[in-house]
Design an enzyme around this catalytic site. Structure first.
Site, mmCIF file in Angstrom:
data_model
loop_
_atom_site.group_PDB
_atom_site.id
_atom_site.type_symbol
_atom_site.label_atom_id
_atom_site.label_comp_id
_atom_site.label_asym_id
_atom_site.label_seq_id
_atom_site.Cartn_x
_atom_site.Cartn_y
_atom_site.Cartn_z
ATOM 1 N N GLN A 120 0.605 -1.559 0.095
ATOM 2 C CA GLN A 120 -0.242 -0.200 -0.265
ATOM 3 C C GLN A 120 0.735 1.146 0.230
ATOM 4 O OE1 GLN A 120 -2.365 -1.521 4.339
ATOM 5 N NE2 GLN A 120 -1.343 0.754 4.653
ATOM 6 N N GLY A 121 0.287 2.078 -0.802
ATOM 7 C CA GLY A 121 1.152 3.613 -0.656
ATOM 8 C C GLY A 121 0.158 4.811 -0.571
ATOM 9 N N TYR A 122 0.629 6.102 -0.568
ATOM 10 C CA TYR A 122 0.404 7.186 -0.544
ATOM 11 C C TYR A 122 0.296 8.019 -1.477
ATOM 12 C CZ TYR A 122 -1.205 4.981 3.816
ATOM 13 O OH TYR A 122 -1.804 3.979 4.863
ATOM 14 N N ILE A 123 -1.275 8.134 -1.703
ATOM 15 C CA ILE A 123 -0.768 9.591 -2.662
ATOM 16 C C ILE A 123 -1.081 10.770 -2.173
ATOM 17 C CG2 ILE A 123 -2.707 10.744 -5.470
ATOM 18 C CD1 ILE A 123 -3.110 7.695 -5.695
ATOM 19 N N ARG B 252 6.420 6.596 -0.281
ATOM 20 C CA ARG B 252 5.090 6.115 0.698
ATOM 21 C C ARG B 252 4.689 5.456 0.453
ATOM 22 N NH1 ARG B 252 2.507 12.382 0.622
ATOM 23 N NH2 ARG B 252 2.859 13.212 -2.267
#
Lengths: 160, 160
Positions: free
Chosen positions: B29-32, B84
């Site tokens: 998972q990653g954060y935009i 991220r």
């Protein structure tokens, strides 16, 4: 990432040839976030298609990534744009080798008309032959970014 | 919007029964974005499925909207999460009427294990019978939010 370089102008009086010769595309767009780092997540319905676009910091020059959404995906996300959305009609008007995008805003922003031109380089952006019906340039004016307009309740006061 | 109420704990030593009795689901998972208003846009691959999730402010209690993405949509957005993002294995362990989500972090966060329990109300969250293998509670500790961990280069120092 695609790079987006554009200049933006107010249009005080919309020339009649635009609405008579061109078909306006209906655009509904809203912002899910406006990050401190300048990263925006926008969703848009344009004609019959749906998009999610992530844009990075910058006014004249920005990086962006866009994906197409399904109608169901768009509708699930749309409530997140409450009080951060806007509605406009876009006319795409050829101008030499460029295309002028004329945005006629509706609803709460009724009365606002802006013209945008996209370029492939900053150098090219300085060579635009500005049409006589363009008004004040607002490329660098934060009040006229679509994300700011989406959160506004009215057309910005041009004297500001 | 769905409301998410959860409590989160460190796990100093992962009990052997968890990896022997349960199958870990791979999560990337990653954060935009991480908005100033506390709105986060996260994308996630969980098992073979892809999601985009928007979460609003709050640690114990948060609102969220989730849509499923196609693999192509996920891959187009993934580069935006550079520096991220994180990788973990999740074990879902029944505990009375609750489910404990045990996250075993990998790569740069190797060594970190956390347990989360979701509740339907704040009141219910206070009635959790805390298992003996749970360590320090970190529900209110910003260092242990997944979005913070995603931007970290190492496991946070528990003494902080």
């Amino acid at each position: 990432m695609a790079k987006e370089i554009e200049r933006k102008f107010l249009v005080d009086e919309l020339p009649a040839f635009i609405t008579s010769q061109y078909h306006g595309i209906d655009i509904l767009q809203g912002y899910i976030t406006n990050d401190t780092s300048g990263r925006q997540v926008r969703i848009r319905r344009k004609g019959g298609k749906y998009y999610l676009t992530v844009k990075d910091r910058g006014l004249l020059e920005r990086e962006e990534v866009e994906i197409e959404l399904s109608e169901a995906q768009f509708h699930a996300l749309w409530p997140l744009t409450e009080a951060r959305n806007l509605h406009k009609k876009r006319f795409e008007v050829p101008h030499g080798t460029f295309t002028i995008e004329v945005d006629v805003f509706e609803d709460k922003l009724c009365g606002l008309v802006m013209a945008e031109v996209e370029f492939t380089s900053v150098q090219q952006s300085q060579q635009l032959d500005v049409p006589s019906w363009f008004g004040k340039e607002v490329t660098e004016d934060l009040h006229y970014t679509n994300s700011h307009l989406a959160s506004s309740q009215q057309v910005p006061d041009v004297r500001l």
